[in-house]
Write a protein that holds these residues in place. Structure first.
Motif, mmCIF file in Angstrom:
data_model
loop_
_atom_site.group_PDB
_atom_site.id
_atom_site.type_symbol
_atom_site.label_atom_id
_atom_site.label_comp_id
_atom_site.label_asym_id
_atom_site.label_seq_id
_atom_site.Cartn_x
_atom_site.Cartn_y
_atom_site.Cartn_z
ATOM 1 N N PRO A 350 -12.501 -10.659 -3.410
ATOM 2 C CA PRO A 350 -13.862 -11.092 -3.071
ATOM 3 C C PRO A 350 -14.449 -10.236 -1.945
ATOM 4 N N LEU A 351 -15.720 -9.945 -2.074
ATOM 5 C CA LEU A 351 -16.437 -9.208 -1.043
ATOM 6 C C LEU A 351 -17.025 -10.221 -0.064
ATOM 7 N N THR A 353 -18.019 -11.057 4.243
ATOM 8 C CA THR A 353 -18.210 -10.594 5.632
ATOM 9 C C THR A 353 -17.641 -11.588 6.629
ATOM 10 N N ASP A 354 -17.118 -12.689 6.118
ATOM 11 C CA ASP A 354 -16.549 -13.699 7.010
ATOM 12 C C ASP A 354 -15.143 -13.278 7.446
ATOM 13 N N THR A 355 -14.638 -13.987 8.444
ATOM 14 C CA THR A 355 -13.295 -13.726 8.953
ATOM 15 C C THR A 355 -12.256 -14.134 7.918
ATOM 16 N N LEU A 356 -11.305 -13.277 7.669
ATOM 17 C CA LEU A 356 -10.247 -13.560 6.715
ATOM 18 C C LEU A 356 -9.139 -14.361 7.368
ATOM 19 N N LEU A 357 -8.361 -15.051 6.536
ATOM 20 C CA LEU A 357 -7.240 -15.840 7.047
ATOM 21 C C LEU A 357 -6.198 -14.950 7.701
ATOM 22 N N SER A 358 -6.090 -13.708 7.235
ATOM 23 C CA SER A 358 -5.096 -12.793 7.807
ATOM 24 C C SER A 358 -5.531 -12.215 9.141
ATOM 25 N N ASP A 359 -6.790 -12.416 9.524
ATOM 26 C CA ASP A 359 -7.257 -11.925 10.826
ATOM 27 C C ASP A 359 -6.831 -12.913 11.897
ATOM 28 N N TRP A 360 -5.663 -12.666 12.455
ATOM 29 C CA TRP A 360 -5.123 -13.571 13.463
ATOM 30 C C TRP A 360 -5.945 -13.492 14.740
ATOM 31 N N PRO A 361 -6.120 -14.614 15.416
ATOM 32 C CA PRO A 361 -6.824 -14.537 16.714
ATOM 33 C C PRO A 361 -6.010 -13.756 17.731
#
Length: 1145
Positions: A350-351, A353-361
């Motif tokens: 999917p395209l 622009t939101d934060t992905l689940l893999s983008d750890w804080p």
């Protein structure tokens, strides 16, 4: 809050009809829309709901649109229309919150807010909803996640809240105060007192804040007075403004009757309509911001929505509500992963622009950059430095601007932690350090902008014993200092010793032991002891003085180093105590009560008398007597893997027999001889250097520990086989500390070869019998000697070398702390093993002291103590420092003249007494610059602070006719290189500390230290500014009740510290520290400030009035940016008339 101009009638309230009802308030009110309304004096509480700007809608009649059950059978306690979204919030008496979306009242979310108390007020904010219960304020997202949970005092009974702005909240209830809470910090910022307790409703205007209690009178906020009664046809329970094109009042009764009327006119019975509640009573009522919807909640948990149109909106402008997305499962074509040429682009991604689940804080992840490779050794060898930049020719061993990128973790070149020195700041758990237990790792102090003030030493040491700080050069010996301190005879002997030598290790160690005695868990530092240690030529010759670079990188074997240090310190203490001294300048008239003159108690404690016999092959035998303070273990050369007891190896090491070349007087040449050693007298303290310096010795310890473990398993197995009711799984339970040890845990015997006790017997033929000794009660009294020459030694301390490739290793000590130490520190009588790792101190099990995993924990030094040792010695400590140290003394400076004297020594009739005031100030110079690193984010972190040395110490009389006149003004001579004299801040100039050219009163640090120690011991109170740092650098431990620090006297919590210069200008109208600092000026100013403090605080009896003075001080400081205006003419106490009296005297 401004209550000026309120009508006195506001205080007259009538009794409430429905005081138990909880009002529902809205913080977004416009008080200008309130009208002159008056109810019957016996009416109920006012609950007016103005809106923002009135919205013009078509005239209609309210009718019920929907009814829904929020919670069956549980009364609704509060309802609230969301001010940002098309939602209605409902709270129940059971503490449950439910939200409904749109006019159809579709359930949006439902969650528990409080487990026991009812919800009393709901307020919607942009990012969530505030819920108020009896003594709890909870901020939750609209989906139910908790943003914050603020617990109030249990005695609180809150009913209402009011949002004064976007981040400030007022909370009131059935008490005589209102709390102000900051929503950003979630902290109580202020408390307002109300005259009449019982706040159930709060409102505000542009100028005033109003609160009403349970009496129920109605007030006009425009006229600031109670209004005339308004006659209605229903029993009023709820009251709301519903302005459309006129200002109407909605008056609701608990039975469900609702009547609209004008505030200035008579009520018309035709305007009454009836709400049909499922329960007996209506419990809550609210009006939407658009005035198109009314919400009612009843006692059976039902919510009724009345509107004036079929499709109402709750707000004029509502934002879009977020809903949970349904689970969408697409049918994707199967992919064959066995095909190597299958393009991965076939997988749909999917395209977004939101934060992905893999983008750890960032809080849960840390960057792991590639380690920089080490600089080529040829570059370092040929480098020339210009300032802090180095230049070197390119050796052309690698391609230009290219560095090989290694991915293998096992690559020694890039995985070696010794190549790149890492800051100890923020060091976290590492996978390869799992072998070394955390408490055994090298501890480091994390420095901040405040230095050590905010470092939590209590986290590492929860005992009352004092640790030692490791950042001082050559502090690797901290563990051995602790071992010597916890030997009670040594502690008493060293503190009784005092001589005239400037650099005496016994004196300095006694001063350090005194600090360890006074400390109540705070760490000490051995800076003065190590300073004297660095001046001993023998220490340098033995290689005991490490360079800073060697100490930081861990070069050299710490095990060998500490064993050499152990031999050196025992020899040096033996010599210092044994040396015949000259005139007893510092010793009391009775001398040391510990030993007779000319004898050394160190020798009595540690010395072992021996006979060394040398037998030549010609038959000539030579016998000579000698003594040693310690023994070194000598391991057998047997390669067959034979089992040895520790006692066997110890006997072999003591009664050593070896073949060597020696001079024979009979043959008159060097001949092969057999040298044997026999014991004449056993020491009271048996010191053993383990000499595990290679893999050969380490393998021997490991092998013997395995043998001992197998024997322990066999022995325990035999014991358990005799008792059938115990299984193997019960071994650990059998080894528990509760009750009698029927069978110890098998884990206690792993990696153990060392016995807790050994038995030594002197034979008549000068032979020695040594065996491992065990008795049933480890902590019991020592067994009486069965016969002459039989002694039992108990293990008292083990010093171990921790092998850690990352930090270069460290040294720690296991010490069995005796009863006398626990009695002094904790008031209890028992013995306990502790781990001493610099400033980390932790109690441990006794078996941990003898467990050595040779992969990371290697034994270095052993201390065995003879039973009943303390009973043989006089353990009284007599303070050897007398008042004579304060009398006049000669200066070391050759050019110092009496005309330059800046102080007058104390006379005999001026000797200080307990509680006398003494003004103190000290100036310092820098010996080593600070070591810091610049992080990638631009911040600076301190690795090692600058090393300071005291250069000048001044003490000023605090009372008497000569008050303000110094009696100590000593410049401290130093033999170490000074990097920075800090002249601007210290007033010390180059040459002031040099005895050849100085014109100051120059003394040794030890001389001035004794003066301060005498003042501390006599009980004077020191007055100064920033004394904590002064005492730390001087290396003194001063009880807190003897320190009066003006930096804290004139300080408000959570505010900045104020300089002495600004305080002197503000309170004393003095302008000091113009060009440089002067310690006489600073000490006298601190005394005057203390007198001013006593005057302003009435000797500390009026803290509130002094608090107002401090507020004025901080306000003035902020206005002036804490800077003193430049003086027109230099004025300081130094030039005052009192100083001239110094010369006169």
């Amino acid at each position: 809050m401004n209550f000026e101009g309120l009508d006195p009638g506001l205080a007259e309230y009538a009794p409430a009809l429905h005081s138990a009802l909880d009002p529902v308030l809205d913080a977004h009110l416009n008080p200008n829309l309130l009208q002159n309304v008056e109810l019957d004096p016996e009416g109920v509480a006012l609950e007016a709901l103005p809106v923002q700007e009135s919205v013009h809608i078509m005239e209609g009649v309210y009718s019920e649109l929907h009814s829904v059950v929020a919670e069956v059978g549980v009364p609704v306690s509060v309802s609230h229309f969301d001010l940002h979204e098309e939602m209605l919030w409902v709270g129940s008496h059971g503490g449950h919150a439910t939200s409904f979306f749109g006019p159809a009242l579709e359930r949006y979310s439902s969650f528990q807010v409080n487990g026991s108390d009812d919800i009393r007020h709901i307020q919607s904010l942009e990012n969530g909803i505030l819920f108020l219960t009896k003594n709890n304020l909870k901020y939750m997202a609209r989906g139910g996640l908790i943003i914050f949970d603020y617990l109030l005092d249990e005695s609180e009974d809150m009913h209402s809240l009011l949002l004064t702005d976007s981040s400030t909240l007022l909370v009131g209830g059935l008490q005589n105060h209102i709390l102000e809470i900051d929503l950003n910090t979630v902290q109580e910022t202020q408390k307002y007192t109300v005259e009449t307790p019982g706040v159930t409703i709060m409102r505000q205007t542009n100028r005033f804040f109003f609160c009403g209690h349970t009496s129920g009178k109605v007030y006009d906020l425009r006229m600031m007075r109670a209004i005339t009664p308004l006659q209605v046809h229903v029993d009023p329970a709820f009251l709301r403004f519903i302005p459309t094109y006129t200002s109407r009042l909605a008056i609701i009764s608990q039975s469900g009757q609702c009547q609209f009327c004008e505030p200035t006119g008579l009520a018309n019975p035709a305007d009454i309509f009836h709400v049909n509640p499922v329960g007996a009573l209506l419990m809550t009522f609210d009006v939407s911001a658009s005035k198109q919807a009314l919400a009612f909640g009843d006692s059976e948990g039902c919510v009724h929505l009345w509107t004036d149109s079929p499709e109402p909106s709750f707000n004029p402008y509502s934002r879009e509500t977020e809903f949970a997305l349904p689970c969408l499962v697409d049918s994707l074509p199967p992919l064959d992963w066995s095909q190597d040429l299958l393009p991965l682009s076939l997988i749909p991604v999917p395209l977004t622009t939101d934060t992905l689940l893999s983008d750890w804080p960032a809080a849960n992840s840390a960057p792991a950059p590639r380690r920089a490779p080490p600089v080529d050794a040829e570059i370092l060898r040929t480098m020339k430095k210009v300032g802090f930049i180095g230049y070197a020719p390119n050796p052309r061993t690698r391609l230009r601007n290219q560095i090989p990128y290694r991915l293998k973790e096992s690559d020694s070149e890039f995985d070696s932690f010794s190549q790149v020195t890492e800051s100890p700041i923020g060091r976290e758990e590492e996978p390869h350090l799992h072998m070394v237990s955390k408490k055994y790792r090298k501890v480091t102090i994390k420095y901040s902008k405040l230095g050590l003030e905010d470092f939590d030493f209590k986290h590492y040491n929860k005992t009352l014993f004092a640790g030692l700080e490791p950042h001082i050069p050559n502090a690797y010996c901290n563990c051995m200092i602790q071992v010597l301190y916890f030997l009670e005879p040594v502690r008493c002997l060293i503190q009784n010793h005092l001589c005239q030598k400037e650099f005496c290790l016994a004196c300095e160690l006694g001063f350090l032991f005194h600090m360890l005695d006074l400390s109540r868990g705070d760490p000490c530092q051995g800076s003065n002891f190590l300073r004297a240690f660095r001046t001993i030529p023998e220490a340098s010759a033995l290689g005991l003085i490490l360079a800073d670079s060697d100490e930081a990188s861990g070069k050299g074997s710490l095990a060998r180093l500490i064993q050499r240090w152990n031999r050196f310190i025992l020899t040096q203490l033996h010599q210092d105590v044994q040396e015949l001294e000259g005139p007893q300048a510092y010793r009391g008239a009775g001398g040391s009560s510990f030993c007779s003159s000319g004898d050394s108690v160190i020798g009595q404690l540690f010395s072992c008398e021996m006979e060394n016999c040398s037998l030549c092959r010609c038959g000539s035998e030579t016998v000579r007597a000698s003594s040693t303070l310690l023994f070194t273990l000598s391991y057998p050369e047997d390669k067959t893997g034979k089992n040895y007891d520790f006692a066997q190896v110890l006997k072999r090491s003591i009664c050593l027999e070896q073949n060597t070349q020696a001079w024979c007087d009979n043959c008159e040449k060097y001949q092969p001889t057999i040298q044997t050693r026999n014991i004449r007298h056993l020491p009271d303290i048996l010191v053993i250097n383990c000499e595990v310096n290679s893999s050969k010795e380490a393998d021997f310890w490991r092998m013997q520990a395995e043998f001992a473990f197998k024997m322990a398993v066999k022995r325990l197995g035999g014991e358990i086989s005799k008792n059938k009711e115990f299984a193997l799984a019960d071994w650990k339970e059998l080894g528990s500390s509760e009750g009698v040890l029927m069978c110890p845990s098998i884990e206690e015997f792993k990696n153990v070869w060392l016995p807790f006790s050994i038995r030594m017997k002197m034979a008549k033929n000068k032979g020695l019998d040594v065996c491992n000794w065990t008795d049933g009660n480890e902590w019991g009294p020592a067994r009486a000697e069965e016969e002459l020459g039989v002694f039992v030694y108990d293990l008292m301390a083990t010093v171990v070398h921790i092998l850690d490739s990352r930090t270069g290793g460290s040294l720690v000590a296991h010490i069995k702390v005796g009863e006398t130490y626990h009695q002094r520190k904790e008031g209890v009588t028992h013995q306990q093993w502790y781990l001493f790792n610099d400033f980390l101190i932790e109690p441990i099990d006794k078996h941990e002291a003898v467990q050595f995993d040779m992969n990371w924990k290697v034994p270095a030094i052993l201390y065995y103590v003879k039973r009943n040792l303390n009973s043989k010695y006089n353990l009284n400590i007599k303070n050897p420092i007398e008042a004579s140290v304060l009398l006049a003394e000669a200066s070391l400076a050759r050019k110092q003249q009496k005309t330059h004297t800046t102080f007058i020594p104390l006379m005999l009739n001026e000797m200080p007494q307990v509680g006398d005031l003494v003004g103190l100030d000290a100036e310092f110079v820098t010996l080593n610059e600070e070591e810091a690193e610049l992080r990638s984010d631009g911040t600076k972190s301190t690795i090692k602070p600058s090393q300071m040395s005291v250069a000048r110490i001044t003490c000023v009389r605090g009372q008497g006719p000569n008050e303000g006149i110094p009696f100590i003004d000593d410049y401290i001579s130093t033999q170490e290189q000074v990097v920075d004299y800090l002249t601007q801040y210290s007033g010390i100039k180059p040459g002031d500390l040099d005895a050849k050219i100085s014109s100051k009163h120059l003394t040794t640090l030890k001389s001035t230290y004794l003066k301060l120690r005498f003042l501390i011991d006599i009980g004077v109170k020191f007055v100064g500014h920033g004394l904590q740092k002064d005492f730390r650098v001087i290396n003194l431990m001063v009880p807190k009740d003897q320190v009066l620090d003006t930096v804290y006297l004139f300080h408000m919590p959570r505010k900045r510290m104020i300089s002495l210069r600004f305080l002197a200008w503000y309170f004393l109208d003095l302008k000091i520290q113009g060009e440089t600092h002067d310690s006489i000026e600073d000490a006298r100013t601190a005394l005057q400030l203390y007198r001013k403090y006593l005057e302003l605080s009435k000797n500390g009896t009026e803290p509130e009035s002094f608090h107002k003075v401090l507020k004025g001080l901080y306000e003035k400081g902020r206005k002036m940016d804490w800077k003193v205006p430049k003086p027109e003419g230099q004025t300081s106490p130094k030039n005052a008339a009192v100083f001239s009296s110094v010369l006169a005297l």
